[in-house]
Design a protein around this motif. Sequence first.
Motif, mmCIF file in Angstrom:
data_model
loop_
_atom_site.group_PDB
_atom_site.id
_atom_site.type_symbol
_atom_site.label_atom_id
_atom_site.label_comp_id
_atom_site.label_asym_id
_atom_site.label_seq_id
_atom_site.Cartn_x
_atom_site.Cartn_y
_atom_site.Cartn_z
ATOM 1 N N ARG A 144 0.667 -0.987 -0.149
ATOM 2 C CA ARG A 144 -0.091 -0.038 0.201
ATOM 3 C C ARG A 144 0.846 1.240 -0.028
ATOM 4 N N SER A 150 -2.150 9.276 -4.004
ATOM 5 C CA SER A 150 -3.139 8.891 -4.964
ATOM 6 C C SER A 150 -2.699 8.029 -6.313
ATOM 7 N N ASN A 268 -5.216 9.072 -0.971
ATOM 8 C CA ASN A 268 -5.098 7.791 -0.501
ATOM 9 C C ASN A 268 -5.177 7.774 1.204
#
Length: 379
Positions: A144, A150, A268
């Motif tokens: 991640r 983003s 994000n």
Amino acid sequence: MKPSSTFRVMIGCTAIAASMNSAAVELNVAGSKVSLYGYAELNMIYDVDANLGPLLVPQKVALDSQEVAEGHFQADASESRIGLSTRTPMTYGGDLKTVIEGDFFGTGNLRLRKAYGQWNGILAGQTFTNFPGFTGIYPTVDFRVPVGSSTARQAQLRYTTGKLSMALEDPGNLGGEVAGAVNVADGTPITAANAKDGVPDFTVRYGTRGPTSYHASAVLRHLAVDTGSEEDSAVGWGVSLGVAHDLTEALTVRASVVHGAGLGGYLNRNPGAPGYVVDGEVTTIAATGGTLGVTVKVGQGNVTLGTAIAKADWDEAVRDGLAGAEVANEEFRSTHLNYIWSPINKITLGVEAAYHERELWSGLSGDAVRLQGMAKFSF
């Protein structure tokens, strides 16, 4: 029965491509260049504090006031990836490109990452959002990407000309919908029952790559609720800037910033929803994020130190009386230190220490340490 001559040629092309140690297994089929690529990867994770999941979930960082079990080890190969791409010369000019790619983060099953076709600047299908890209994001071992950036993928129709690209994107996937309350257990927004997606998100991006890479991008959104008899909406927007610059052959700096109101998941790990509804009125939620990192070449790999932040403004939601807003997550922060190297071709190894923080609107906070290692074998 003997194999056909076409089948024998295909087998021969595959064997030759594999023996040449190319980036993928390649062959030609009816005038199309077909490539099979991917990798197998093992990730091993030790969470010193609360269990943050196989992918970082900031909402799982325990607050200082909470008592949770500490010390969690986990390992998986879910990031392992396989993809198929084709390139076909077209009669009317240009090449038709197609990509279908997946990994195994779909609860152990193959998960669709990308599936699109592209010809003469027109792209249709699912791939990374056009807002904003990887330009200023520092590398991590954790699959991640850092909070405040983003890079997620979603369905879209995109047109690219030179350094400029514009897209109509799925409004309900990455960006998310209007919230009707906040979950008091973990501070995450709960989508309103009457939230509606009626208009695609519009994104535009201008960027370049090189020793100095940069991007500037924007997104416009339409956030709405509709009970059937009453409807209200608001306009969401966001902007992003990112840069990566090679100061020397051994030193690279990266930075990015994202800001807007109604962004949702375009930021994000945004701790806020894109907006909320109280008494039938939709209000957007402002959010800001950013990343800053430095990478230094050391031996056979790179050392990276980076920090990132994502913050949402819940003040109006609290004043308006949105249920649970006073315990909403307001800020996530992460700091990573890693070394990623390739001892031999096709094999990549990495180790990382990360420090993650969570803070609620009420002021309660908590932190967690994660240690992670990976081994990737590519073909």
